[in-house]
Structures are given as C-alpha cells and as structure tokens.
Design a protein around this motif. Structure first.
Motif, short mmCIF file in Angstrom:
data_model
loop_
_atom_site.label_atom_id
_atom_site.label_comp_id
_atom_site.label_asym_id
_atom_site.label_seq_id
_atom_site.Cartn_x
_atom_site.Cartn_y
_atom_site.Cartn_z
N TYR A 120 0.62 -1.21 -0.02
CA TYR A 120 -0.41 0.41 0.25
C TYR A 120 1.47 0.86 -0.15
CZ TYR A 120 -2.37 3.93 2.01
OH TYR A 120 -2.74 5.83 2.49
N LEU A 121 2.19 1.42 0.91
CA LEU A 121 2.85 2.67 1.04
C LEU A 121 3.99 2.75 -0.19
CD1 LEU A 121 3.84 1.86 4.48
CD2 LEU A 121 2.44 4.13 4.30
N ILE A 122 3.68 1.71 -0.77
CA ILE A 122 4.71 1.87 -2.00
C ILE A 122 3.92 2.75 -3.19
CG2 ILE A 122 5.50 0.86 -4.47
CD1 ILE A 122 7.18 -1.67 -1.73
N VAL A 123 2.31 1.86 -3.78
CA VAL A 123 1.78 2.08 -4.24
C VAL A 123 1.21 3.45 -4.55
CG1 VAL A 123 -0.69 1.83 -5.23
CG2 VAL A 123 0.67 -0.30 -4.82
N ALA A 124 0.51 4.42 -2.64
CA ALA A 124 0.53 5.54 -1.98
C ALA A 124 1.37 5.95 -2.71
CB ALA A 124 0.15 5.42 -1.04
N GLU A 125 2.50 6.22 -1.68
CA GLU A 125 3.28 7.11 -2.09
C GLU A 125 4.76 8.14 -2.96
OE1 GLU A 125 3.42 9.25 0.63
OE2 GLU A 125 2.14 8.76 1.18
N THR A 126 4.12 6.87 -4.05
CA THR A 126 4.99 6.65 -5.50
C THR A 126 3.89 7.89 -6.34
OG1 THR A 126 6.10 5.17 -5.33
CG2 THR A 126 4.77 5.65 -8.02
N PHE A 127 1.92 7.20 -5.91
CA PHE A 127 0.87 7.78 -6.67
C PHE A 127 0.81 9.09 -6.50
CE2 PHE A 127 -3.33 9.29 -6.35
CZ PHE A 127 -3.76 10.26 -6.85
N ALA A 128 1.02 9.82 -4.67
CA ALA A 128 0.71 11.05 -5.08
C ALA A 128 1.65 11.73 -5.34
CB ALA A 128 0.36 11.41 -3.26
N PRO A 129 2.95 12.01 -5.39
CA PRO A 129 3.79 12.84 -6.37
C PRO A 129 3.86 12.72 -7.44
CG PRO A 129 5.58 11.39 -5.11
CD PRO A 129 3.53 11.05 -4.36
N VAL A 130 4.00 11.17 -7.97
CA VAL A 130 3.50 11.61 -9.76
C VAL A 130 2.24 11.95 -9.99
CG1 VAL A 130 3.73 9.88 -11.90
CG2 VAL A 130 4.90 9.60 -9.76
N ALA A 131 1.57 11.99 -9.54
CA ALA A 131 -0.16 12.62 -9.71
C ALA A 131 -0.02 14.19 -9.67
CB ALA A 131 -1.67 11.91 -9.49
N GLU A 132 0.90 14.75 -8.41
CA GLU A 132 0.70 16.22 -8.14
C GLU A 132 1.80 16.62 -8.92
OE1 GLU A 132 1.51 17.12 -4.04
OE2 GLU A 132 -0.52 15.42 -2.95
N CYS A 133 3.07 15.97 -9.59
CA CYS A 133 3.38 16.89 -10.66
C CYS A 133 3.07 16.48 -11.83
CB CYS A 133 4.62 15.81 -10.60
SG CYS A 133 5.74 16.37 -8.93
N ILE A 134 2.38 15.61 -12.31
CA ILE A 134 1.41 15.52 -13.65
C ILE A 134 0.64 16.90 -13.52
CG2 ILE A 134 -0.05 14.31 -14.96
CD1 ILE A 134 1.73 12.35 -14.57
N LEU A 135 -0.10 17.45 -12.43
CA LEU A 135 -1.68 18.14 -12.30
C LEU A 135 -0.44 19.87 -12.37
CD1 LEU A 135 -3.54 16.04 -9.47
CD2 LEU A 135 -4.33 17.15 -11.76
N PHE A 136 0.43 19.66 -11.46
CA PHE A 136 1.18 21.33 -11.26
C PHE A 136 1.81 21.86 -12.78
CE2 PHE A 136 4.26 24.13 -10.29
CZ PHE A 136 4.06 24.76 -9.40
#
Length: 162
Positions: free
Chosen positions: A100-116
C-alpha cells in the motif's frame, strides 16, 4: 483477526457483512473500515497541508508567485489525498502495508507533478531546471508529510482520534 479483535469501534455487520471473509473456522475482518478512514480524513488532510505548504513555498521555483505556491499546497493535496486515504487503503485492505505504501507514496507525488505541470507549466520550461525544481519540491513535500505521519503514528497520536 477473529471477531472482537479488529481495531475498529464498529462491528463488521454494522458496516457491510460482505467485508468479513471466512478463513477456516474463523472469520477474518479487514484492518480498517471506511468509517474509520472518513473519521481520520479531515485531521490528516490538515496535517498534510501544514507540512507540505511551507515546503512548497520555499521549494517551488521563483517563477511562481507566492499566491500560486500557497494555492499549490492546498490544491495538490486536495486532489490526491482522498485517493491515498480513502480509496487505496480499501483496495489493499488484505495486503501488506508495504505494498500500500509503495503504491500510495508513488502515486501522490507523480500525480501532483502531472497536475502542477498541466496547470502551471509552460512549453519553454520543459526540461529546464525550474521544472525539475518544482517536481523535486512536490516530491519532498509528499515525503515530509508521509514521514511526519509515520512519526505520529509510531507514537500512537493517531489512536487519539478514535
């Protein structure tokens, strides 16, 4: 975990009987229930933006006005936090916390970088130091809030919410 040994204040049949699984002679319940996640959500979100916003204020490149940096601290977390806290835990409820931590803590910064990048990126910035600085700042902010949450969790602070 057997009946009466789950950590929630709710009994499984109060939430959804389909959440329990038969395992041999025992019932196995998930480690958490949706109501627990919603209970934690507002304080966890506030904690995350209090950690991440100052890092983004300092870390995002100077081409972004301070108002945009403040906005990014609240908006980026608002976009990813519900998925990390409400959706992913239920998808990984019977799997290891590490996965869970690997998926969640990879998803969050990648998604935020894309959105930004989609919201504030300019074509002439692609590949430049300012773009990479923004991405690093977003990643560091996410890691800081994750580590802060882990420290609070290790000391049992999150148990005070129940």
């Amino acid at each position: 975990m057997g009946p009466g040994r789950y950590r929630s204040r709710y009994r499984p049949h109060d939430i959804d009987p389909s959440l329990a699984e038969r395992s041999g002679d025992r019932w196995r319940y998930p480690k958490m229930f949706p109501a627990d996640l919603w209970h934690f959500f507002p304080l966890g979100y506030l904690f995350s933006i209090l950690i991440e916003t100052p890092i983004l204020l300092i870390g995002l490149s100077k081409r972004h006005p301070i108002k945009r940096r403040l906005f990014a601290g609240v908006w980026l977390t608002a976009c990813t936090y519900p998925i990390v806290v409400l959706v992913l835990p239920m998808l990984f409820v019977h799997r290891s916390r590490a996965i869970y931590l690997i998926v969640a803590e990879t998803f969050a910064p990648v998604a935020e970088c894309i959105l930004f990048r989609l919201a504030f990126g300019r074509e002439e910035e692609v590949g430049r130091a300012s773009m990479w600085r923004d991405f690093i700042a977003i990643t560091v902010a996410n890691l800081a809030s994750f580590l802060g949450g882990e420290v609070l969790n290790a000391y049992g602070w999150f148990g005070l919410l129940g």
